[in-house]
Write a protein that holds these residues in place. Structure first.
Motif, PDB file in Angstrom:
ATOM      1  N   UNK A  52      -2.632  -9.682  -3.563  1.00  0.00           N
ATOM      2  CA  UNK A  52      -2.925  -9.007  -1.752  1.00  0.00           C
ATOM      3  C   UNK A  52      -2.345  -7.537  -1.452  1.00  0.00           C
ATOM      4  N   UNK A  53      -1.198  -7.456  -1.625  1.00  0.00           N
ATOM      5  CA  UNK A  53      -0.040  -6.138  -1.206  1.00  0.00           C
ATOM      6  C   UNK A  53      -0.873  -5.112  -2.490  1.00  0.00           C
ATOM      7  N   UNK A  54      -1.448  -5.611  -4.022  1.00  0.00           N
ATOM      8  CA  UNK A  54      -1.984  -4.171  -4.833  1.00  0.00           C
ATOM      9  C   UNK A  54      -3.000  -3.773  -4.334  1.00  0.00           C
ATOM     10  N   UNK A  55      -3.862  -5.297  -3.902  1.00  0.00           N
ATOM     11  CA  UNK A  55      -5.021  -4.717  -3.299  1.00  0.00           C
ATOM     12  C   UNK A  55      -5.305  -3.278  -2.354  1.00  0.00           C
ATOM     13  N   UNK A  56      -4.469  -3.854  -1.256  1.00  0.00           N
ATOM     14  CA  UNK A  56      -3.979  -3.080  -0.060  1.00  0.00           C
ATOM     15  C   UNK A  56      -3.632  -1.712  -0.576  1.00  0.00           C
ATOM     16  N   UNK A  57      -3.124  -2.121  -0.861  1.00  0.00           N
ATOM     17  CA  UNK A  57      -1.922  -0.509  -1.624  1.00  0.00           C
ATOM     18  C   UNK A  57      -3.731   0.860  -1.835  1.00  0.00           C
ATOM     19  N   UNK A  58      -4.121  -0.066  -3.057  1.00  0.00           N
ATOM     20  CA  UNK A  58      -5.675   0.565  -3.337  1.00  0.00           C
ATOM     21  C   UNK A  58      -6.180   1.162  -2.829  1.00  0.00           C
ATOM     22  N   UNK A  59      -6.311   0.147  -1.569  1.00  0.00           N
ATOM     23  CA  UNK A  59      -7.559   0.242  -0.437  1.00  0.00           C
ATOM     24  C   UNK A  59      -6.934   1.456   0.453  1.00  0.00           C
ATOM     25  N   UNK A  60      -5.268   1.605   1.112  1.00  0.00           N
ATOM     26  CA  UNK A  60      -4.995   2.565   0.979  1.00  0.00           C
ATOM     27  C   UNK A  60      -5.489   3.712   1.158  1.00  0.00           C
ATOM     28  N   UNK A  61      -5.102   3.941  -0.236  1.00  0.00           N
ATOM     29  CA  UNK A  61      -5.629   5.291  -1.631  1.00  0.00           C
ATOM     30  C   UNK A  61      -6.607   5.437  -0.806  1.00  0.00           C
ATOM     31  N   UNK A  62      -7.718   4.820  -1.658  1.00  0.00           N
ATOM     32  CA  UNK A  62      -8.984   5.098  -1.243  1.00  0.00           C
ATOM     33  C   UNK A  62      -9.067   5.530   0.321  1.00  0.00           C
ATOM     34  N   UNK A  63      -8.772   5.333   1.186  1.00  0.00           N
ATOM     35  CA  UNK A  63      -9.286   5.354   1.858  1.00  0.00           C
ATOM     36  C   UNK A  63      -8.745   6.523   2.970  1.00  0.00           C
ATOM     37  N   UNK A  64      -7.344   7.337   1.616  1.00  0.00           N
ATOM     38  CA  UNK A  64      -7.637   8.478   2.577  1.00  0.00           C
ATOM     39  C   UNK A  64      -7.910   9.730   1.836  1.00  0.00           C
ATOM     40  N   UNK A  65      -8.745   9.646   0.994  1.00  0.00           N
ATOM     41  CA  UNK A  65      -9.714  10.414  -0.058  1.00  0.00           C
ATOM     42  C   UNK A  65     -11.146   9.859   0.969  1.00  0.00           C
TER      43      UNK A  65
END
Length: 229
Positions: A52-65
């Motif tokens: 969940x932590x890794x998934x959220x980190x990735x989702x935050x990254x793509x959300x910023x883009x």
């Protein structure tokens, strides 16, 4: 690049290009989980919380883009090596497996000067190594098809350029996206493309790259032999 540009032309989609994030997660699994095993063995230690932590980190990254986009794409070619981990982190993800004639695929790599050619792309400078790499890619994709419970659509480059609208409709339907005519005019999107196939998406669909390898056939003995194993 062509498939991503088609999808990015849809108002609900943002094409993120080639992101290194998932590869970075795989590479740093020992530090993240406090284990000795590296990828892929280290994936066995991924429990629900770190997933969940890794998934959220990735989702935050793509959300910023991507801003307000409903869907994003990540077309990093080496994602095929990481599909097992991707399926763990994002079980609802949809994989579009872009396929092309093996000889054309390998030659396209061979003709391209990759910035990181001395590391991850070192195989691309040698025809025999290219053929061996391609066979292992095929072998791994067979494994993923047999073992992963993840939606996967295989799109042939040759079929896409021969029947653009039918394949575009198939791609959008697979992604649960409504039809949008703008996807047929992907070359008008005004989007900047900086990866190797940028020229393919700046003009309408063309077929001159199909069976391009035939122009170089006298020199392809090592590649053909390697592809056959």
């Amino acid at each position: 690049t062509l498939v991503e540009q088609i999808l990015d032309s849809h108002p609900q989609v943002y094409g993120c290009g080639e992101l290194s994030d998932i590869g970075d997660m795989a590479r740093t699994l020992p530090e993240t989980l406090g284990i000795k095993e590296r990828y892929p063995q280290g994936v066995a230690a991924l429990t629900e919380e770190p997933c969940n932590k890794l998934a959220q980190r990735y989702l935050q990254r793509v959300k910023a883009l991507s801003g307000d986009a409903d869907f994003v794409t990540d077309k990093m070619p080496q994602n095929f090596v990481l599909l097992g981990m991707i399926a763990l982190l994002f079980p609802g993800a949809k994989v579009i497996h872009c396929m092309r004639d093996p000889l054309d695929t390998c030659l396209s790599c061979y003709f391209q000067y990759f910035r990181h050619h001395h590391t991850a792309m070192a195989f691309s400078t040698d025809l025999e190594h290219l053929g061996a790499y391609y066979r292992q890619y095929q072998r791994l994709m067979e494994h993923w098809r047999a073992t992963l419970d993840i939606a996967m659509l295989e799109v042939s480059y040759e079929k896409l350029v021969a029947d653009q609208e039918r394949l575009t409709r198939e791609i959008l339907a697979f992604c649960s996206l409504p039809w949008d005519e703008r996807c047929l005019k992907f070359y008008d999107s005004g989007r900047a493309v900086t990866t190797a196939s940028y020229d393919q998406v700046r003009e309408p669909i063309y077929r001159k790259s199909v069976q391009r390898w035939k122009h170089y056939e006298p020199y392809l003995g090592p590649l053909k032999k390697a592809l056959l194993g």
